[in-house]
Write a protein that holds these residues in place. Structure first.
Motif, short mmCIF file in Angstrom:
data_model
loop_
_atom_site.label_atom_id
_atom_site.label_comp_id
_atom_site.label_asym_id
_atom_site.label_seq_id
_atom_site.Cartn_x
_atom_site.Cartn_y
_atom_site.Cartn_z
N ASP A 1 31.39 36.34 38.88
CA ASP A 1 32.02 36.28 37.56
C ASP A 1 31.54 35.07 36.78
O ASP A 1 31.28 35.15 35.58
CB ASP A 1 33.55 36.21 37.70
N GLU A 2 31.42 33.95 37.46
CA GLU A 2 30.99 32.72 36.81
C GLU A 2 29.56 32.83 36.28
O GLU A 2 29.25 32.37 35.18
CB GLU A 2 31.12 31.52 37.76
N GLN A 3 28.67 33.45 37.06
CA GLN A 3 27.29 33.64 36.61
C GLN A 3 27.24 34.53 35.37
O GLN A 3 26.50 34.25 34.42
CB GLN A 3 26.44 34.27 37.72
N VAL A 4 28.03 35.61 35.39
CA VAL A 4 28.06 36.52 34.25
C VAL A 4 28.45 35.77 32.99
O VAL A 4 27.79 35.88 31.95
CB VAL A 4 29.01 37.70 34.51
N ARG B 1 39.50 38.36 31.97
CA ARG B 1 39.13 37.81 33.29
C ARG B 1 40.23 36.90 33.82
O ARG B 1 40.65 37.02 34.97
CB ARG B 1 37.81 37.05 33.17
N GLN B 2 40.72 36.00 32.97
CA GLN B 2 41.78 35.09 33.39
C GLN B 2 43.07 35.84 33.69
O GLN B 2 43.85 35.42 34.54
CB GLN B 2 42.01 34.03 32.31
N GLY B 3 43.29 36.96 32.99
CA GLY B 3 44.50 37.76 33.20
C GLY B 3 44.38 38.76 34.34
O GLY B 3 45.34 39.45 34.67
N GLY B 4 43.18 38.86 34.94
CA GLY B 4 43.00 39.74 36.08
C GLY B 4 42.81 41.20 35.73
O GLY B 4 42.97 42.06 36.59
#
Length: 123
Positions: free
Chosen positions: A69-72, A99-102
């Protein structure tokens, strides 16, 4: 997670896009960068993946390459920065919130508002 980009108001022939395609090919390898015209016909979708020929159907399939996720987010932010200004900032911001909310994020749509995106082509 798959690495996709959503670039609005540009076409493959735009000089900035041609330069960005070169940068993507340098980062991910020639043959691993694919684009299509968005359903609005006024922008581009890009995916990083390996093209696979399916002998039985004589067709091409793209297998997206997995990223963290971080690379994206890092790569998408790179192409949203001042140098490039290509990645859709609205999508970038809402994807960060999702992303932060899942919830599901990073999607690009084949059909939107009844219009269909173009075929995937190699950069």
């Amino acid at each position: 997670m798959w690495l996709t980009f959503d670039w609005d108001d540009v076409l493959p022939s735009d000089p900035k896009v041609e330069e960005a395609f070169g940068e993507l090919n340098s980062l991910f390898g020639i043959g691993n960068v694919w684009y299509r015209i968005s359903s609005s016909q006024t922008g581009l979708h890009i995916v990083i993946g390996e093209g696979k020929f399916i002998r039985e159907t004589s067709s091409l399939s793209i297998e997206p390459i997995e990223f963290t996720d971080e690379q994206v987010m890092e790569y998408r932010k790179l192409f949203a920065n001042d140098k490039w200004g290509l990645e859709c900032n609205g999508r970038l911001l809402t994807d960060e919130m999702r992303r932060q909310g899942g919830t599901t994020w990073g999607r690009i749509f084949t059909v939107k508002n009844g219009k269909v995106s173009g075929e995937w082509l190699p950069c």
